[in-house]
Design a protein around this motif. Structure first.
Motif, PDB file in Angstrom:
ATOM      1  N   ALA A  95       0.838  -1.204   0.000  1.00  0.00           N
ATOM      2  CA  ALA A  95       0.000   0.000   0.000  1.00  0.00           C
ATOM      3  C   ALA A  95       0.871   1.252   0.000  1.00  0.00           C
ATOM      4  N   ARG A  96       1.920   1.249   0.787  1.00  0.00           N
ATOM      5  CA  ARG A  96       2.843   2.392   0.829  1.00  0.00           C
ATOM      6  C   ARG A  96       3.379   2.682  -0.567  1.00  0.00           C
ATOM      7  N   GLN A  97       3.822   1.644  -1.253  1.00  0.00           N
ATOM      8  CA  GLN A  97       4.371   1.786  -2.605  1.00  0.00           C
ATOM      9  C   GLN A  97       3.302   2.311  -3.561  1.00  0.00           C
ATOM     10  N   PHE A  98       2.117   1.711  -3.550  1.00  0.00           N
ATOM     11  CA  PHE A  98       1.063   2.098  -4.486  1.00  0.00           C
ATOM     12  C   PHE A  98       0.592   3.529  -4.226  1.00  0.00           C
ATOM     13  N   TYR A  99       0.321   3.851  -2.976  1.00  0.00           N
ATOM     14  CA  TYR A  99      -0.235   5.165  -2.658  1.00  0.00           C
ATOM     15  C   TYR A  99       0.789   6.296  -2.829  1.00  0.00           C
ATOM     16  N   SER A 137       2.296  -0.617  11.194  1.00  0.00           N
ATOM     17  CA  SER A 137       2.716   0.756  11.464  1.00  0.00           C
ATOM     18  C   SER A 137       1.502   1.667  11.470  1.00  0.00           C
ATOM     19  N   TRP A 138       1.657   2.814  12.124  1.00  0.00           N
ATOM     20  CA  TRP A 138       0.699   3.899  11.975  1.00  0.00           C
ATOM     21  C   TRP A 138       1.200   4.627  10.739  1.00  0.00           C
ATOM     22  N   LEU A 139       0.640   4.269   9.587  1.00  0.00           N
ATOM     23  CA  LEU A 139       1.136   4.719   8.295  1.00  0.00           C
ATOM     24  C   LEU A 139       0.091   5.619   7.653  1.00  0.00           C
ATOM     25  N   THR A 140       0.401   6.913   7.577  1.00  0.00           N
ATOM     26  CA  THR A 140      -0.527   7.849   6.958  1.00  0.00           C
ATOM     27  C   THR A 140       0.132   8.543   5.772  1.00  0.00           C
ATOM     28  N   VAL A 141      -0.707   8.902   4.809  1.00  0.00           N
ATOM     29  CA  VAL A 141      -0.254   9.659   3.650  1.00  0.00           C
ATOM     30  C   VAL A 141      -1.117  10.910   3.524  1.00  0.00           C
ATOM     31  N   VAL A 142      -0.561  11.899   2.833  1.00  0.00           N
ATOM     32  CA  VAL A 142      -1.268  13.154   2.574  1.00  0.00           C
ATOM     33  C   VAL A 142      -1.040  13.559   1.124  1.00  0.00           C
ATOM     34  N   SER A 143      -1.883  14.437   0.652  1.00  0.00           N
ATOM     35  CA  SER A 143      -1.706  14.995  -0.674  1.00  0.00           C
ATOM     36  C   SER A 143      -0.537  15.967  -0.662  1.00  0.00           C
ATOM     37  N   PRO A 144       0.334  15.926  -1.672  1.00  0.00           N
ATOM     38  CA  PRO A 144       1.396  16.933  -1.736  1.00  0.00           C
ATOM     39  C   PRO A 144       0.830  18.333  -1.955  1.00  0.00           C
ATOM     40  N   GLU A 145      -0.426  18.411  -2.427  1.00  0.00           N
ATOM     41  CA  GLU A 145      -1.084  19.701  -2.628  1.00  0.00           C
ATOM     42  C   GLU A 145      -1.595  20.287  -1.316  1.00  0.00           C
ATOM     43  N   ILE A 204       4.234  10.371   2.405  1.00  0.00           N
ATOM     44  CA  ILE A 204       4.159   9.815   3.757  1.00  0.00           C
ATOM     45  C   ILE A 204       4.116  10.965   4.760  1.00  0.00           C
ATOM     46  N   LYS A 205       3.164  10.913   5.678  1.00  0.00           N
ATOM     47  CA  LYS A 205       3.083  11.890   6.770  1.00  0.00           C
ATOM     48  C   LYS A 205       3.645  11.263   8.050  1.00  0.00           C
ATOM     49  N   HIS A 206       3.169  10.055   8.361  1.00  0.00           N
ATOM     50  CA  HIS A 206       3.654   9.332   9.541  1.00  0.00           C
ATOM     51  C   HIS A 206       3.898   7.879   9.171  1.00  0.00           C
ATOM     52  N   ASP A 207       4.959   7.322   9.693  1.00  0.00           N
ATOM     53  CA  ASP A 207       5.239   5.891   9.562  1.00  0.00           C
ATOM     54  C   ASP A 207       5.857   5.460  10.885  1.00  0.00           C
ATOM     55  N   ILE A 208       4.982   5.131  11.838  1.00  0.00           N
ATOM     56  CA  ILE A 208       5.400   4.817  13.199  1.00  0.00           C
ATOM     57  C   ILE A 208       5.206   3.327  13.438  1.00  0.00           C
ATOM     58  N   PRO A 209       6.293   2.577  13.625  1.00  0.00           N
ATOM     59  CA  PRO A 209       6.166   1.137  13.853  1.00  0.00           C
ATOM     60  C   PRO A 209       5.348   0.834  15.114  1.00  0.00           C
ATOM     61  N   LEU A 210       4.428  -0.118  14.970  1.00  0.00           N
ATOM     62  CA  LEU A 210       3.589  -0.572  16.081  1.00  0.00           C
ATOM     63  C   LEU A 210       3.540  -2.096  16.052  1.00  0.00           C
ATOM     64  N   GLY A 211       4.629  -2.735  16.391  1.00  0.00           N
ATOM     65  CA  GLY A 211       4.675  -4.193  16.310  1.00  0.00           C
ATOM     66  C   GLY A 211       4.810  -4.629  14.862  1.00  0.00           C
ATOM     67  N   GLU A 212       3.895  -5.506  14.402  1.00  0.00           N
ATOM     68  CA  GLU A 212       3.967  -6.009  13.033  1.00  0.00           C
ATOM     69  C   GLU A 212       3.472  -4.981  12.013  1.00  0.00           C
TER      70      GLU A 212
END
Length: 133
Positions: free
Chosen positions: A16-20, A38-46, A28-36
């Motif tokens: 998903a990270r690669q595709f999005y 991550s708290w992985l969020t994305v945002v628009s560059p706009e 990528i806004k946040h990529d915080i490891p949480l065990g197996e």
């Protein structure tokens, strides 16, 4: 009140990270490891300070039947606003994104629907300015 975060369930966060990011163009806004996972969020560059999209692992037992039903009925899980649906359709098709519905004028907007390769249908939408508004 405003929406600060929303989520889409994904089968594999690394994919998903690669595709999005690489295909859709989010950052990528946040990529915080949480065990197996991550708290992985994305945002628009706009709008990097705008609404975050959480790429949430789909492990909860309720997710599969929910997403399967949406997919079977052709219902998008989320909508992403674009300026020009036809141009975005052409760009994404060139990157091998599979569309289930090409650009379609529905009167108040133009839409298209694609498979995000992560278990979801996503709708692109460009709203039209209506006369008299």
């Amino acid at each position: 009140m405003k929406i600060g975060l929303t989520s889409v369930f994904v089968d594999d966060q690394a994919h998903a990270r690669q595709f999005y990011t690489e295909v859709l163009g989010f950052q990528i806004k946040h990529d915080i490891p949480l065990g197996e996972a991550s708290w992985l969020t994305v945002v628009s560059p706009e709008d990097p300070e705008g609404t975050e999209l959480l790429l949430e692992p789909s492990g909860h037992p309720a997710v599969k039947p929910y997403r399967d039903a949406l997919m079977e009925d052709g219902i998008p899980l989320a909508q992403f606003q674009v300026e020009d649906v036809a141009a975005e359709h052409e760009r994404l098709t060139g990157l091998n994104v599979q569309f289930t519905e090409g650009p379609t004028d529905i009167g108040t907007a133009v839409i298209a629907v694609f498979d995000d390769t992560c278990g979801n249908l996503i709708q692109l939408v460009a709203t039209k300015e209506l006369a008299g508004e």
